[in-house]
Design a protein around this motif. Structure first.
Motif, PDB file in Angstrom:
ATOM      1  N   PRO A 151       0.795  -1.225   0.000  1.00 30.75           N
ATOM      2  CA  PRO A 151       0.000   0.000   0.000  1.00 30.75           C
ATOM      3  C   PRO A 151       0.825   1.272   0.000  1.00 30.75           C
ATOM      4  CG  PRO A 151       0.030  -0.943   2.178  1.00 30.75           C
ATOM      5  CD  PRO A 151       0.733  -1.910   1.276  1.00 30.75           C
ATOM      6  N   ASN A 190      -0.545   4.753   1.059  1.00 32.69           N
ATOM      7  CA  ASN A 190      -1.989   4.701   0.868  1.00 32.69           C
ATOM      8  C   ASN A 190      -2.575   3.512   1.619  1.00 32.69           C
ATOM      9  OD1 ASN A 190      -2.056   6.925  -0.951  1.00 32.69           O
ATOM     10  ND2 ASN A 190      -1.241   5.579  -2.529  1.00 32.69           N
ATOM     11  N   THR A 191      -3.861   3.303   1.470  1.00 31.56           N
ATOM     12  CA  THR A 191      -4.531   2.132   2.018  1.00 31.56           C
ATOM     13  C   THR A 191      -5.461   1.566   0.962  1.00 31.56           C
ATOM     14  OG1 THR A 191      -6.440   3.340   2.884  1.00 31.56           O
ATOM     15  CG2 THR A 191      -4.521   3.158   4.330  1.00 31.56           C
ATOM     16  N   HIS A 225      -8.479  -4.257   5.820  1.00 37.03           N
ATOM     17  CA  HIS A 225      -8.033  -2.893   5.525  1.00 37.03           C
ATOM     18  C   HIS A 225      -6.516  -2.947   5.556  1.00 37.03           C
ATOM     19  CE1 HIS A 225      -6.948   1.318   6.595  1.00 37.03           C
ATOM     20  NE2 HIS A 225      -7.726   1.496   5.544  1.00 37.03           N
ATOM     21  N   ALA A 268      -2.904  -1.297   5.227  1.00 38.98           N
ATOM     22  CA  ALA A 268      -2.175  -0.035   5.341  1.00 38.98           C
ATOM     23  C   ALA A 268      -0.710  -0.341   5.605  1.00 38.98           C
ATOM     24  CB  ALA A 268      -2.756   0.814   6.474  1.00 38.98           C
TER      25      ALA A 268
END
Length: 118
Positions: A57, A60-61, A87, A89
């Motif tokens: 990532p 960003n995610t 999620h 990250a």
């Protein structure tokens, strides 16, 4: 005179919203345990379960959906799903809730008979 294109369907994000990964069922056991304990995995730990195509990532995610087809065979008595959401990250990977509708023979029957339109 040009038509104005202000409808919300005329706009969208050009960045990809997420990725799919095929993974080992052990990652989904960790997803289940991390959900219950409200913990996260390290990025390196998550990457170790992704067999190929892992995308870092950076700063960003993104959302990752993972599929582990052998989950039921590996964990027959545990509520470990074959699909999981994360999620992703740079500082860690957090499990997310996901709801998937199972394929239903009743739905396919309705489609075949024409009583349910697509």
């Amino acid at each position: 005179m040009k038509p104005e294109r202000r409808h919300f369907l005329n706009f969208g994000d050009v960045r990809p919203g997420g990725l799919w990964y095929r993974v080992n069922a052990d990652l989904h056991a960790l997803w289940y345990l991390s959900q219950r304990r409200m913990t996260e995995l390290t990025l390196a730990g998550f990457r170790g379960f992704v067999t190929s195509g892992f995308v870092s990532p950076g700063r960003n995610t993104y959302i990752a959906l993972t599929y582990a087809p052998d989950t039921v065979d590996r964990f027959p008595d545990a509520p470990v799903p074959d699909l999981a959401a994360w999620h992703v990250a740079g500082d860690g990977v957090t499990p997310l809730d996901i709801e998937c509708e199972p394929r239903s023979s009743e739905t396919h029957s309705l489609l075949r008979t024409g009583r349910l339109s697509t």
